[in-house]
Design an enzyme around this catalytic site. Structure first.
Site, PDB file in Angstrom:
ATOM      1  N   GLY A 125      41.213  47.220  52.998  1.00 21.27           N
ATOM      2  CA  GLY A 125      40.255  48.319  53.017  1.00 21.27           C
ATOM      3  C   GLY A 125      38.960  47.874  53.665  1.00 21.27           C
TER       4      GLY A 125
ATOM      5  N   GLY B 118      44.754  47.161  50.744  1.00 22.34           N
ATOM      6  CA  GLY B 118      44.958  48.566  51.091  1.00 22.34           C
ATOM      7  C   GLY B 118      46.224  48.815  51.891  1.00 22.34           C
TER       8      GLY B 118
ATOM      9  N   ASP C 255      44.167  46.531  43.380  1.00 20.94           N
ATOM     10  CA  ASP C 255      43.978  47.966  43.134  1.00 20.94           C
ATOM     11  C   ASP C 255      45.029  48.761  43.902  1.00 20.94           C
ATOM     12  OD1 ASP C 255      42.852  47.457  45.645  1.00 20.94           O
ATOM     13  OD2 ASP C 255      41.260  48.941  45.413  1.00 20.94           O
TER      14      ASP C 255
ATOM     15  N   GLU D  45      42.755  40.025  46.418  1.00 25.68           N
ATOM     16  CA  GLU D  45      41.423  40.505  45.986  1.00 25.68           C
ATOM     17  C   GLU D  45      40.651  39.545  45.098  1.00 25.68           C
ATOM     18  OE1 GLU D  45      44.094  42.405  46.103  1.00 25.68           O
ATOM     19  OE2 GLU D  45      43.546  44.133  47.327  1.00 25.68           O
TER      20      GLU D  45
HETATM   21  C1  QUE Z   1      40.689  40.013  50.202  1.00 24.32           C
HETATM   22  C2  QUE Z   1      40.658  41.327  50.579  1.00 24.32           C
HETATM   23  C3  QUE Z   1      40.439  41.708  51.902  1.00 24.32           C
HETATM   24  C4  QUE Z   1      40.230  40.710  52.855  1.00 24.32           C
HETATM   25  C5  QUE Z   1      40.280  39.376  52.483  1.00 24.32           C
HETATM   26  C6  QUE Z   1      40.498  39.036  51.162  1.00 24.32           C
HETATM   27  C7  QUE Z   1      40.387  43.073  52.329  1.00 24.32           C
HETATM   28  C8  QUE Z   1      40.123  43.349  53.703  1.00 24.32           C
HETATM   29  C9  QUE Z   1      39.942  42.293  54.609  1.00 24.32           C
HETATM   30  C10 QUE Z   1      39.673  42.493  56.013  1.00 24.32           C
HETATM   31  C11 QUE Z   1      40.302  41.685  56.963  1.00 24.32           C
HETATM   32  C12 QUE Z   1      40.063  41.848  58.321  1.00 24.32           C
HETATM   33  C13 QUE Z   1      39.161  42.806  58.752  1.00 24.32           C
HETATM   34  C14 QUE Z   1      38.527  43.606  57.812  1.00 24.32           C
HETATM   35  C15 QUE Z   1      38.775  43.430  56.463  1.00 24.32           C
HETATM   36  O1  QUE Z   1      40.015  41.021  54.173  1.00 24.32           O
HETATM   37  O2  QUE Z   1      40.570  44.009  51.502  1.00 24.32           O
HETATM   38  O3  QUE Z   1      37.646  44.531  58.234  1.00 24.32           O
HETATM   39  O4  QUE Z   1      38.889  42.967  60.078  1.00 24.32           O
HETATM   40  O5  QUE Z   1      40.056  44.618  54.124  1.00 24.32           O
HETATM   41  O6  QUE Z   1      40.539  37.731  50.780  1.00 24.32           O
HETATM   42  O7  QUE Z   1      40.840  42.274  49.641  1.00 24.32           O
END
Ligand code: QUE
Length: 331
Positions: free
Chosen positions: A69, A118, A149, A141
């Site tokens: 997410g 997500g 979640d 998470e």
């Molecule tokens: C735990 C997470 C997320 C995460 C890393 C975690 C997560 C998430 C992202 C993420 C990764 C690449 C992206 C970005 C977000 O990393 O929920 O915008 O370009 O979205 O350890 O929950």
């Protein structure tokens, strides 16, 4: 970072298939609120269209299905004290997770790359979760002081033995075959067969998935199952740590080291969440998760975890001491 001039979700009808493409490849197709709302709108259109016999969900760019997410934005909103903005995102996301679970048509996710957080939420509640040997699934998470979640407080306690508690606390990453073993995915299809499966789906028969799938013999997850169940089924976080310490194996030491890097508050929240989720239905679990986002995103560990893992990428979060978890659940 929107990919310039490209819609971030592309929905179309191809024959008897409704197709939804998550199209933000430079962010590994991580879901922001407009994307979530577009997926929800496409789902409703396909649900109500009698010509649509199944829905296909896929990720653009070849590297990721969906990395999670929009936690970067959630961090900004948390630092700005914008509780309503945070609520709008998670409420919208969880509503789509629930709509997928309630859809009476096959929901076929083609997972050929990273699928976390997500991304699990928009796939695991559907009927067909196809993974290739390049899939990588996780609920990571606790590393950013959030908690599993998107309805996984319902899903994870229902995986075999203590596999769900292991995945939730450690954020363990599963390859395609392992994800099938664990029960997060339903079918293993080789990447080289994916174009042929994709081309067959507009005929409207989700049974095509099984025809392209390979059997998954017991592997890495089966091999660790006795230790996973012994340790992660121990009943409390201190008991889990003690059981891991008592194992005396390299695997157990690695799990302990992983737990030591996670937010202590988030570990306690997650353990209690899965304990409660085991006895609740999906709607109840999603409501519990939504209530929990209010207290968890207000705790300083959340902004710090996203900073360390996603923003600065120094992977050196400075966690606060463990908080009163009962209060975070609302007593
Ligand atoms: C735990 C997470 C997320 C995460 C890393 C975690 C997560 C998430 C992202 C993420 C990764 C690449 C992206 C970005 C977000 O990393 O929920 O915008 O370009 O979205 O350890 O929950």
């Amino acid at each position: 970072m929107p990919d310039a001039d490209q819609p971030t979700v592309v929905a179309a009808r191809e024959g008897a298939a409704g197709t939804i493409l998550m199209n933000r490849p430079r962010a590994l197709n991580a879901l922001d609120l407009p994307m979530i709302e577009a997926i929800g709108a496409a789902l409703r259109d396909f649900r109500d269209d009698g010509a649509v016999k199944l829905v296909v969900l896929e990720g653009a760019g070849g590297r990721a299905f969906c990395a999670g997410g929009d936690v970067r934005r959630m961090r900004d909103l948390a630092l700005a004290g914008d509780a309503a903005g945070i609520e709008a995102f998670f409420a919208g996301e969880y509503a789509v997770n629930r709509a997928i679970a309630e859809l009476a048509k096959p929901w076929v996710s083609l997972i050929d790359g990273v699928c976390m957080g997500g991304g699990i939420g928009v796939s695991v509640h559907g009927s067909h979760r196809v993974v290739t040997e390049h899939a990588l699934l996780a609920m990571p998470e606790t590393a950013i002081a959030l908690f599993p979640d998107v309805g996984t407080s319902f899903v994870l306690p229902r995986l075999p033995g203590a596999v769900g508690m292991w995945l939730a606390l450690t954020g363990a990453r599963l390859r395609g075959a392992e994800a099938v073993e664990a029960g997060l995915a339903t079918h293993l299809v080789p990447r080289e067969s994916l174009p042929a499966l994709r081309a067959a789906l507009p005929e409207g028969d989700a049974g095509a998935v099984a025809r392209f799938a390979q059997p998954v013999p017991p592997g890495a997850v089966a091999a660790q199952r006795p230790a996973i169940d012994r340790c992660f089924g121990a009943g409390s976080l201190p008991a889990i740590r003690a059981a891991l310490a008592a194992e005396g194996t390299e695997w157990a030491a690695a799990q302990l080291a992983t737990l030591d890097r996670m937010s202590p508050t988030s570990l306690l929240v997650t353990h209690e969440l899965l304990r409660r989720g085991a006895g609740m239905d999906l709607a109840g679990c999603l409501a519990m998760e939504l209530a929990l986002t209010r207290s968890v995103t207000r705790h300083p560990d959340f902004a710090e975890g996203v900073r360390a893992v996603v923003v600065d990428k120094d992977n050196a979060p400075r966690w606060a001491p463990a908080a009163d978890v009962g209060a975070m659940f609302g007593g």
